[in-house]
Design an enzyme around this catalytic site. Sequence first.
Site, PDB file in Angstrom:
ATOM      1  N   LYS A 210       0.843  -1.197   0.000  1.00  0.00           N
ATOM      2  CA  LYS A 210       0.000   0.000   0.000  1.00  0.00           C
ATOM      3  C   LYS A 210       0.884   1.255   0.000  1.00  0.00           C
ATOM      4  CE  LYS A 210      -3.491   2.240   2.853  1.00  0.00           C
ATOM      5  NZ  LYS A 210      -4.459   2.094   3.930  1.00  0.00           N
ATOM      6  N   GLU A 216      10.425  -4.615   4.831  1.00  0.00           N
ATOM      7  CA  GLU A 216      10.538  -6.021   4.429  1.00  0.00           C
ATOM      8  C   GLU A 216      10.257  -6.180   2.934  1.00  0.00           C
ATOM      9  OE1 GLU A 216       8.849  -4.856   6.994  1.00  0.00           O
ATOM     10  OE2 GLU A 216       8.939  -6.184   8.745  1.00  0.00           O
ATOM     11  N   GLY A 272      -4.954  -2.010   5.002  1.00  0.00           N
ATOM     12  CA  GLY A 272      -4.165  -3.157   4.532  1.00  0.00           C
ATOM     13  C   GLY A 272      -4.863  -4.490   4.774  1.00  0.00           C
ATOM     14  N   ARG A 273      -5.413  -4.655   5.961  1.00  0.00           N
ATOM     15  CA  ARG A 273      -6.027  -5.946   6.302  1.00  0.00           C
ATOM     16  C   ARG A 273      -7.418  -6.106   5.702  1.00  0.00           C
ATOM     17  NH1 ARG A 273      -5.035  -2.593  10.399  1.00  0.00           N
ATOM     18  NH2 ARG A 273      -6.693  -1.821  11.746  1.00  0.00           N
ATOM     19  N   GLU A 358      -5.131  -6.871  14.510  1.00  0.00           N
ATOM     20  CA  GLU A 358      -4.650  -5.521  14.187  1.00  0.00           C
ATOM     21  C   GLU A 358      -5.823  -4.531  14.342  1.00  0.00           C
ATOM     22  OE1 GLU A 358      -2.746  -4.465  10.315  1.00  0.00           O
ATOM     23  OE2 GLU A 358      -0.856  -4.865  11.316  1.00  0.00           O
ATOM     24  N   HIS A 389      -5.660 -33.612  17.255  1.00  0.00           N
ATOM     25  CA  HIS A 389      -4.561 -34.439  17.745  1.00  0.00           C
ATOM     26  C   HIS A 389      -3.433 -33.575  18.281  1.00  0.00           C
ATOM     27  CE1 HIS A 389      -6.368 -38.128  16.276  1.00  0.00           C
ATOM     28  NE2 HIS A 389      -6.858 -37.346  15.335  1.00  0.00           N
ATOM     29  N   LYS A 509       9.034  -0.981  14.483  1.00  0.00           N
ATOM     30  CA  LYS A 509       9.596  -0.591  13.183  1.00  0.00           C
ATOM     31  C   LYS A 509      10.683   0.459  13.369  1.00  0.00           C
ATOM     32  CE  LYS A 509       5.627  -0.632  10.034  1.00  0.00           C
ATOM     33  NZ  LYS A 509       4.756   0.244   9.258  1.00  0.00           N
TER      34      LYS A 509
END
Length: 546
Positions: A210, A216, A272-273, A358, A389, A509
């Site tokens: 965005k 990263e 973003g999400r 978030e 399990h 950050k």
Amino acid sequence: MTTGDQLLSECAAWKKLEAHYEEVQGLHLKTLFADDPARGERLTVDALGLYLDYSKNRITDETFKLLLDLAEETGLRAHIDAMFRGDKINLTENRSVLHVALRAPKGATILVDGENVVPQVHAVLDKMVDFSHRVRSGAWLGHTGQRIRNIINIGIGGSDLGPVMAYEALRYYSDHNLTFRFVSNVDGTDLAEATRDLDPAETLFIISSKTFTTAETMTNAHSARDWLLAGLGGDTKAVAKHFVAVSTNAEKVSEFGIDTGNMFEFWDWVGGRYSMDSAIGLSTMLAIGSEHFLAMLDGFHQMDEHFRTAAFAENLPVILGLLTIWNTNFLKAQTVAILPYEQYLKRFPAYLQQLTMESSGKHVTLNGTHVDYDTGPVYWGEPGTNGQHSFYQLIHQGTRLIPCDFIAFGQPLNPLGRHHDMLLANVFAQAEALAFGKTSEQVQAEGTPDRLVPHRVFEGNRPSNTILIERLTPEILGKLIALYEHSVFTQGAIWNIDSFDQWGVELGKALAQRITPELESQTEPELNHDSSTNCLIRRYRKLKKN
Ligand code: F6P
């Protein structure tokens, strides 16, 4: 609305819920079901092809009514209208919150600062459709004239989790001649393993960000460009044929060297999400084709309309959100387990983690007052039956209350012998066991030695929702995601928090930006952190040298 200084805990409905909780806290689901034989049919909603059974929650009709009163008193309806109207409800960033515009039909009007954004949305969609046709048909060629066979999405957070989840969820519908990979972690292993066996001449990178500044993603994008150029003889013209961008930031895209003609735009009113159905979904469209992608958008839109118009008592996201409030704030559950009994939804819990945590990981109200109630629970989960399990032991017999959302489908996409009946038998069995448990009398009656009886008792009374759907399709995936988006909205509106900012990621950050040069410095840096961080940095610098 719970605006101004009024805290949620001061609302009349909240106080009534507190008093009501004192009355019903001792009730067992066994009793609730025994007293009301129709409960399992009554406490359900069947809408848009999703059947939600919420009868195995620790609620009475009075609880449900009081939760609905809470929604009314906190102005949920007004909050919903404000979002759909394009009001700047993301107060701390002064932004509209309009992921619903991403799936609005062509003729719709949704205004941001007086401008209808729906035509822009459809212009980008048209561009995505054209591009995906060209890549999928082989008309888009790489720098050396070879067709594209591999697509790598580079992004992180919302620019990764949505694309990966959707690719996995809809893999059945995907073009199996194309290879899709997703690189997010700045750990070089992620990119190295994603590219190891690929031919750069046949590889297309989608740089999804965005902001186009995320460290990263930019680091991975530069290394991907180096990999491509190294493989194709260093001609920088190759970048235009092998890199496209998805972003709101044309300037940065161009600085990176990607032709803005190959940029797919979205807007700051898309969080973003909440962006997987924007151009961030380009990899999804490349995988499943434009028709399926548009069907997914239609699924989202149907759930949007349901959320906007259905009465709260029959409104799937509102009910799911209110139950989360009940479980979190009154039963004091700390988490929600998302348990899809569908292998294709294996990344769905991870996707929901960003969406929910978030959004709801906030400790102050919209006007900055510290809340005196819990907000976002921890979301987590794994596909069934694997979890059974592994961690289900704790859900059944541990000391914590873990509300579960089971998600299951009537028809398998890959029918195989008895597999699907066995799978579904497990979903129903787990929800039944959690709710009703097994008493010591039952355990004794089975001839269990006395000393083992306590170990084999299941207290039950553990809440769950079951969402049963006919078949996993792109349209259904859209509905399912929008269901959780709006459930989070409902929770945030009631908690009176900003569900659309994420300031909590900033401090880490900023500190990483300060520390990186300290790790890279050729000379011993002067360290002004705490003694633990200083020590770790010094130790790392030594390890690095060896
Ligand atoms: O983690 C913070 C965050 O801003 C997320 O909200 C977002 O999805 C992610 O980083 C990636 O941001 P971008 O798309 O700008 O690279």
